[in-house]
Scaffold this motif. Structure first.
Motif, short mmCIF file in Angstrom:
data_model
loop_
_atom_site.label_atom_id
_atom_site.label_comp_id
_atom_site.label_asym_id
_atom_site.label_seq_id
_atom_site.Cartn_x
_atom_site.Cartn_y
_atom_site.Cartn_z
N GLY B 182 0.78 -1.24 0.00
CA GLY B 182 0.00 0.00 0.00
C GLY B 182 0.80 1.28 0.00
O GLY B 182 0.25 2.36 -0.17
N ASP B 183 2.13 1.19 0.21
CA ASP B 183 2.94 2.41 0.27
C ASP B 183 2.98 3.11 -1.08
O ASP B 183 3.30 2.48 -2.09
N SER B 184 2.70 4.39 -1.06
CA SER B 184 2.82 5.15 -2.30
C SER B 184 4.28 5.12 -2.73
O SER B 184 5.19 5.21 -1.92
N THR B 186 5.61 2.55 -4.33
CA THR B 186 6.11 1.17 -4.44
C THR B 186 5.25 0.36 -5.41
O THR B 186 4.04 0.55 -5.49
N ARG B 221 -3.78 -6.85 -2.39
CA ARG B 221 -4.67 -5.71 -2.25
C ARG B 221 -5.60 -5.60 -3.46
O ARG B 221 -5.22 -5.94 -4.59
N ALA B 265 -7.86 -1.52 2.60
CA ALA B 265 -7.48 -1.02 3.92
C ALA B 265 -5.96 -1.07 4.03
O ALA B 265 -5.37 -2.15 4.01
N ILE B 267 -4.07 -0.56 6.45
CA ILE B 267 -3.57 -1.19 7.68
C ILE B 267 -3.37 -2.69 7.51
O ILE B 267 -2.59 -3.31 8.22
N GLY B 382 7.55 5.04 1.77
CA GLY B 382 6.09 5.15 1.83
C GLY B 382 5.62 6.26 2.74
O GLY B 382 6.41 7.09 3.20
#
Lengths: 159, 526
Positions: B182-184, B186, B221, B265, B267, B382
């Motif tokens: 989820g890290d922008s 990556t 994801r 999500a 998290i 991230g």
């Protein structure tokens, strides 16, 4: 184009029954329902709760936790615009304001004619082609206001 | 003759499918004997769609190819490597690629992701073959000795996790792959899943044999629908060929895998939240201990590793721990898959031994900013990573060197910003993101992030700035020390680094109030 159909309890039951054997079946069930109907009807909550022998509150709690699951049908097209850091660095804010203005809705809303649902997203993994967007599940890079206009026009032609 | 057109989502985002359709119709109308292969991406993302043709001198690259340029490519005889303005030469000789050390990504972009034969022809399943001849403890020892550390961000030694699971007796154990990238900034996990899915399956199979697990899950994801579909197809192929199931490669050992979809999500990239989500619950984090290695999925000992960690296991088993640990620096062994992103001229995937400096990555590979304006800030790792100014760009990409500067190597994503960035806004966004994505389990993260947005709004509006900066500092301390996981615990990094290195952005005159209010609400957009 997202499929939005009327909720049908029998079809919902058969979709969730197919997944009952899985370990931890709740998320796959919710995805299956959303794929089938475009959203998760409130009426599906007791069906799942009964099948998994958990409370309706537990099912509702899971639905409300995840950003993807929705209780209302989306528009015919879902346009998601990334607003995470990589896209910020390439001016996604401009694209977002432009699209909001053009469609007359804010992120998270659906146009009154039901054509578009506009959503934000935090990263599509297209960070070398920022700003990025996803239209009906298809990825798009370098989405300047002009590119966004072209995407909207092409979706309108397809409907 | 083969023509390679990537099916990687980044290539699709730049029109690879339209290019493929245009090529197909040209092939038909010109009656050329050519086969189109949809490969993964080579990672030279600014050149996507990067089309390659097989010639006697090797694969020749052309890019970025648009549907409009297809006819002229055929006119120029590109199927024989003919001259054309888009011709880039022999792919392997392109400096960006040639300067890399591709271990985990050795096959990515070269093979057809869904051809098991192609995978085998490029050293696939050699790691598993070796592992099947070894004792479980020896496999774990090999991973331990390689120095491989978790590539998801935490950098915890992979072998130590495996050893704990191996040594914990249970009737059932699990291997879980964290593909909730989820890290922008990556996209390495996505690229591997779309470009070389069998390497992940092989790595997870080896993990299963090493620790005595027979079941595994890949938690992907939902923002990655293409990766999910490719993984599902690869799993079915591996199963049909006996590489998953009750008798792995005729060894009598069992291992099977399922791909599962997340639901938006952030998290759930935290390992305990991910396990909760797999179990069908709200993705709230679990306090540790117990460690997932002892009580993980459904209460059973579970290895939870990132995609890149697991995809690196096959080459370690194939070539040996020593081969792998010879790359790198200090306690960061092997290679890092750097992802150049954001405002960068040559964005793409750079796999290099640890130790390359941030400056080298950004300028020697990335070519500086895309806009051509001066670079002002860089965020590595991230949304929880610190913002570095130019003066810190000589920091080598190494877990310890970054930690010493209160930074984060994380998953290796590098997001570049030019001088148009407003760092007070970036600090506000960090708190806002934490507020939106907080699982709600612990108070510092759930409430602190909202208070953080409010305080930063007051600072921007020039209301009691000095006092509010002090409040923000205190608040950050509470988040750092009091949060249960890295979301709340590291959100202060981007905030505090923005204040420390770019203080002038917190001293600007207050902007004119919008709609009569000085402060904005937290986005209720979702």
């Amino acid at each position: 184009m997202s499929q939005v159909e009327c909720f049908d309890a029998d079809r919902a039951l058969s979709r969730i029954r197919e997944l009952k054997h899985l370990d931890g079946p709740l998320l796959p069930m919710l995805h299956a329902l959303q794929d089938e109907f475009g959203y998760i009807d409130e009426a599906a909550v007791p069906l799942i709760a009964d099948m998994l022998n958990i409370s309706k509150a537990e099912v509702q709690g899971v639905i409300s936790f995840y950003h993807d699951f929705r209780h209302q049908p989306p528009g015919r097209h879902v346009l998601r615009l990334c607003r995470a850091e990589a896209c910020q660095s390439m001016g996604c804010g401009k694209t977002i304001s432009h699209v909001e203005q053009r469609l007359g809705v804010k992120l998270g809303e659906t146009t009154p004619d039901g054509t578009f649902t506009l959503r934000d997203v935090f990263c599509l993994g297209l960070c070398a082609h920022s700003p990025a967007a996803m239209l009906d599940g298809e990825p798009h890079g370098r989405v300047t206001p002009q590119v966004a206009d072209a995407l909207i026009d092409s979706a309108r032609r397809r409907q | 003759m083969k023509i390679y057109i990537p099916c990687d989502a980044a290539a699709l985002a730049m029109g690879a499918d339209t290019v493929a359709r245009a090529m197909e119709s040209q092939i038909k109308s010109l009656r050329i004997d050519a086969q189109i292969v949809r490969n993964g991406s080579r990672g030279l993302l600014w050149l996507e769609p990067l089309v390659e043709v097989e010639t006697p001198e090797g694969r020749i690259a052309y890019g970025p190819v648009s549907a409009e340029s297809v006819a002229s490519l055929f006119d120029a005889g590109f199927t024989r490597g003919g001259a054309h303005p888009l011709r880039l030469g022999v792919t392997e000789e392109i400096p960006y690629l040639k300067k890399q050390e591709r271990l985990t990504f050795a096959r990515c972009g070269i093979t057809d992701p869904l051809s098991l034969a192609d995978y085998m022809a490029h050293d696939g399943y050699r790691g598993l073959e070796k592992a099947l001849e070894m004792e479980p403890a020896a496999i774990v020892g090999e991973v331990l000795n390689s120095g491989l550390r978790g590539r998801g961000g935490a950098g915890f030694p992979t072998g130590v996790k495996w050893r704990t699971v191996l040594n914990t007796a249970a009737d059932r154990k699990y291997i879980v792959c964290n593909a909730d990238e989820g890290d922008s900034g990556t996209y390495a996990d996505r690229m591997i899943m779309e470009g070389d899915p069998f390497v992940l399956i092989e790595g997870m199979t080896i993990a299963g044999i090493a620790v005595g697990a027979t079941r595994g899950f890949i938690y992907i994801r939902s923002e990655y629908p293409h990766a999910f579909r490719t993984m599902q197809r690869a799993l079915a192929i591996a199963r049909s060929k006996g590489y998953l199931g009750p008798n792995i490669a005729g060894s009598g050992k069992a291992f099977d895998l399922e791909a599962r979809l997340g639901a938006g999500a952030y998290i759930c990239g935290e390992e305990t939240s991910l396990l909760e989500s797999l179990e069908g619950k709200r993705g709230q984090i679990r306090p540790k201990p117990p460690l997932p290695a002892m009580e993980g999925l459904f209460g059973k000992p579970t290895v939870v590793n990132n995609v890149i960690s697991l995809a690196t296991v096959p080459i370690i088993l194939d070539k040996g721990a020593q081969f792998y640990r010879d790359f790198g620096m200090g306690r960061s062994r092997g290679t890092l898959t750097i992802q150049l992103a954001g405002n960068i001229k040559y964005g793409g995937l750079v796999e290099k031994a640890f130790g390359l400096t941030l400056r080298e990555a950004i300028y020697e590979f990335g070519g500086g900013t895309a806009t051509g304006r001066p670079l002002r800030a860089v965020q590595v790792g991230g949304p929880l990573g610190a913002y570095f100014p130019d003066s810190l760009l000589d920091t080598p990409l190494d877990y310890e060197a970054f930690a010493a500067k209160r930074g984060l190597v994380g998953h290796g994503g590098i997001v570049v910003f030019d001088d148009s960035v407003d760092m007070a806004k970036q600090a506000r966004y960090a708190m806002e993101f934490c507020a939106i994505e907080s699982c709600g389990k612990c108070t510092p993260c759930r409430i602190g992030s909202i208070r953080g947005v409010e305080v930063i709004d007051r600072i921007i509006a020039n209301q009691e700035r000095t006092q509010n900066l002090q409040v923000l500092d205190d608040l950050c301390e509470v988040l750092l020390d009091g949060s249960l996981c890295a979301l709340g615990g590291l959100t202060p990094y981007p905030v505090l680094s923005a204040i420390q290195y770019f203080p002038e952005d917190f001293r600007k005159p207050a902007p004119p109030p919008q709609n009569g209010h000085a402060s904005q609400e937290i986005s209720k957009w979702r």
